[in-house]
Design an enzyme around this catalytic site. Structure first.
Site, PDB file in Angstrom:
ATOM      1  N   ASP A 188     -26.986  19.549  -3.346  1.00 25.02           N
ATOM      2  CA  ASP A 188     -25.883  20.311  -3.957  1.00 25.02           C
ATOM      3  C   ASP A 188     -24.779  20.570  -2.931  1.00 25.02           C
ATOM      4  O   ASP A 188     -23.583  20.447  -3.220  1.00 25.02           O
ATOM      5  CB  ASP A 188     -26.393  21.616  -4.596  1.00 25.02           C
ATOM      6  CG  ASP A 188     -27.472  22.305  -3.796  1.00 25.02           C
ATOM      7  OD1 ASP A 188     -27.972  21.710  -2.819  1.00 25.02           O
ATOM      8  OD2 ASP A 188     -27.825  23.454  -4.129  1.00 25.02           O
ATOM      9  N   ASP A 246     -21.355   7.553  -6.706  1.00 23.64           N
ATOM     10  CA  ASP A 246     -20.234   7.532  -7.645  1.00 23.64           C
ATOM     11  C   ASP A 246     -19.166   8.532  -7.217  1.00 23.64           C
ATOM     12  O   ASP A 246     -17.966   8.256  -7.308  1.00 23.64           O
ATOM     13  CB  ASP A 246     -20.709   7.868  -9.068  1.00 23.64           C
ATOM     14  CG  ASP A 246     -21.005   6.605  -9.860  1.00 23.64           C
ATOM     15  OD1 ASP A 246     -21.374   5.598  -9.215  1.00 23.64           O
ATOM     16  OD2 ASP A 246     -20.871   6.618 -11.091  1.00 23.64           O
ATOM     17  N   LYS A 288     -33.680  17.925  -1.458  1.00 23.98           N
ATOM     18  CA  LYS A 288     -33.674  19.244  -2.101  1.00 23.98           C
ATOM     19  C   LYS A 288     -35.000  19.890  -1.684  1.00 23.98           C
ATOM     20  O   LYS A 288     -35.841  20.263  -2.506  1.00 23.98           O
ATOM     21  CB  LYS A 288     -33.563  19.049  -3.626  1.00 23.98           C
ATOM     22  CG  LYS A 288     -33.325  20.312  -4.409  1.00 23.98           C
ATOM     23  CD  LYS A 288     -31.925  20.892  -4.252  1.00 23.98           C
ATOM     24  CE  LYS A 288     -31.826  22.216  -4.976  1.00 23.98           C
ATOM     25  NZ  LYS A 288     -30.674  23.009  -4.618  1.00 23.98           N
ATOM     26  N   ASP A 330     -27.516   7.733  -6.594  1.00 23.41           N
ATOM     27  CA  ASP A 330     -26.786   7.292  -7.781  1.00 23.41           C
ATOM     28  C   ASP A 330     -25.593   8.220  -8.014  1.00 23.41           C
ATOM     29  O   ASP A 330     -24.451   7.785  -8.227  1.00 23.41           O
ATOM     30  CB  ASP A 330     -27.749   7.339  -8.982  1.00 23.41           C
ATOM     31  CG  ASP A 330     -27.206   6.625 -10.202  1.00 23.41           C
ATOM     32  OD1 ASP A 330     -26.127   6.018 -10.103  1.00 23.41           O
ATOM     33  OD2 ASP A 330     -27.859   6.686 -11.258  1.00 23.41           O
ATOM     34  N   TYR A 362     -36.484   7.342 -11.345  1.00 21.47           N
ATOM     35  CA  TYR A 362     -36.124   6.273 -12.279  1.00 21.47           C
ATOM     36  C   TYR A 362     -37.306   5.344 -12.543  1.00 21.47           C
ATOM     37  O   TYR A 362     -37.284   4.552 -13.490  1.00 21.47           O
ATOM     38  CB  TYR A 362     -34.943   5.444 -11.752  1.00 21.47           C
ATOM     39  CG  TYR A 362     -33.634   6.215 -11.682  1.00 21.47           C
ATOM     40  CD1 TYR A 362     -33.510   7.485 -12.246  1.00 21.47           C
ATOM     41  CD2 TYR A 362     -32.520   5.684 -11.058  1.00 21.47           C
ATOM     42  CE1 TYR A 362     -32.320   8.186 -12.175  1.00 21.47           C
ATOM     43  CE2 TYR A 362     -31.324   6.382 -10.990  1.00 21.47           C
ATOM     44  CZ  TYR A 362     -31.240   7.636 -11.546  1.00 21.47           C
ATOM     45  OH  TYR A 362     -30.058   8.333 -11.477  1.00 21.47           O
TER      46      TYR A 362
END
Ligand code: NAD
Length: 356
Positions: free
Chosen positions: A223, A251, A191, A247, A142
């Site tokens: 994942d 959620d 990852k 992020d 980001y």
């Protein structure tokens, strides 16, 4: 004790829910003999209307001069046509950067009284869960280099994930310290089978883990983590993540509790000053109807007392009052099921105050 609290009500239901939290803070001040001094600042759409920008300097200065910041939510359809750099949501990114807040703590737990609002299968919900996501907030993709360019197949765009050892070390320490106060388990998300930045993340987290021998460390690919969170959330205690993975996973974690109006969050840096806010947005669809659930913001205020002011007894009192209210069957519309009677924002706040 005396504390200066900056209130950033924001847009939509923001003012309604922040005012509920202030009523709770005022009662805490009365009971425990503290003084909370509030200063109000604009951010988001309200600031665009007044100053033409989502995060005026006055708001940054006011928050920097405070002991802590309580924020409602920003944004709404009125400002949807603002250019990207001037959108209301930029205020949150700007405040985090201005206050040096590199950690986002997002607890997600199932409130036993609300187990039937959980979106998971009843046998999974019955196991319960109580986890906290420790998300890095000021680095990664980001904030990395980005742009548009001409590539071999025509126009293309790119964003870059970049983490320094220092950034990973400081967020990993927060995760291990948080675990020491909980069930002493950290799952670090990456990852590393694909990304070089994840391989550095993993190496660095392993090094920091050596300073916390009592805490168990597990690495999990993002994942797989997304899958495990819905398969068995009770597996997790502290979840350590980069900015983008946090992020997304936070959620997901909040949604499986089934109650977006219930979840608080805190963003912290290297000082005791934090930014405390509900995880939900400004809920334009219910703004002004007096039905928003104020609990996420009230619990955010409790987190402020605990993390920024060290007032654990007072924070416990708020959390217990919220639990008791739910156990007594009081429901706002978002958490009511099967035709249960509901109360509005002010009544829910009254019920919590009555149990403080
Ligand atoms: P939202 O969280 O505002 O609303 C999603 C749904 O949840 C809506 O149906 C809403 O009514 C409901 N809801 C949310 N909070 C509730 C509460 N306290 N009580 C009862 N119901 C509640 O998300 P959205 O609709 O995607 O976004 C609306 C606006 O908020 C957008 O402008 C978005 O950019 C902004 N937003 C801001 C923040 C923030 O300020 N941190 C976070 C997310 C979204």
């Amino acid at each position: 004790m005396k504390y200066n609290i900056a209130l950033v009500r924001g847009d939509g239901i923001g003012p309604e829910i922040v005012d509920s939290a202030v009523r709770v803070l005022d009662k805490i001040a009365d009971i425990y003999g503290h003084e909370f001094i509030y200063s109000s600042y604009l951010a988001g759409g309200a600031a665009i209307d007044e100053f033409g920008v989502p995060l005026p300097q006055e708001t940054i200065d006011g928050c920097l001069a405070s002991d802590s910041v309580l924020l409602g939510a920003v944004g709404g359809p009125k400002w949807d046509d603002q250019p990207p750099a001037n959108r209301p949501e930029r205020a949150i990114l700007g405040l985090r950067a201005a206050l040096g807040l590199f950690t986002n703590l997002r607890p997600a737990k199932i409130f036993p009284a609300l187990a039937n609002a959980c979106t998971l299968r009843p046998d999974i919900a019955a196991r319960g869960f109580d986890l906290v996501i420790v998300r890095e907030l000021t680095g990664g993709i980001y904030f990395g280099e980005r742009g548009r360019r001409e590539g071999a197949n025509g126009p293309e765009a790119y964003d870059t994930e970049c983490y320094s050892v220092m950034e990973i070390e400081r967020i990993a320490k927060v995760a291990f310290e948080t675990a020491m106060k909980r069930r002493k388990s950290v799952v670090s998300i990456d990852k590393a089978n694909v990304l070089e930045s994840s391989r550095l993340w993993r190496e660095t987290v392993e090094r920091i883990a050596k300073d916390f021998p009592e805490v168990s460390l597990e690495h999990m690919y993002v994942d797989n983590a997304a899958m495990q969170l819905v398969r068995d959330p009770s597996h997790f205690d502290v979840v350590l993540t980069s900015n983008i993975f946090g992020d997304i996973l936070s959620d997901e974690a909040s949604q499986i509790t089934g109650s977006i109006g219930m979840l608080a969050s805190s963003s912290l840096g290297s000082t005791s000053r934090g930014l405390y806010e509900p995880i939900h947005g400004s809920a334009p669809d219910i703004t002004g109807k007096g039905i928003a659930n104020p609990i996420a913001t009230i619990l955010s205020a409790a987190m402020m007392l605990r993390f920024s002011f060290g007032l654990n007894v007072e924070a416990d009192a708020i959390e217990n009052a919220v639990n008791q209210t739910l156990n007594d069957g009081i429901r706002s519309a978002d958490i009511a099921v099967n035709g249960q009677p509901t109360v509005g924002t002010a009544e829910m706040t009254d019920e919590i105050l009555a149990r403080l």
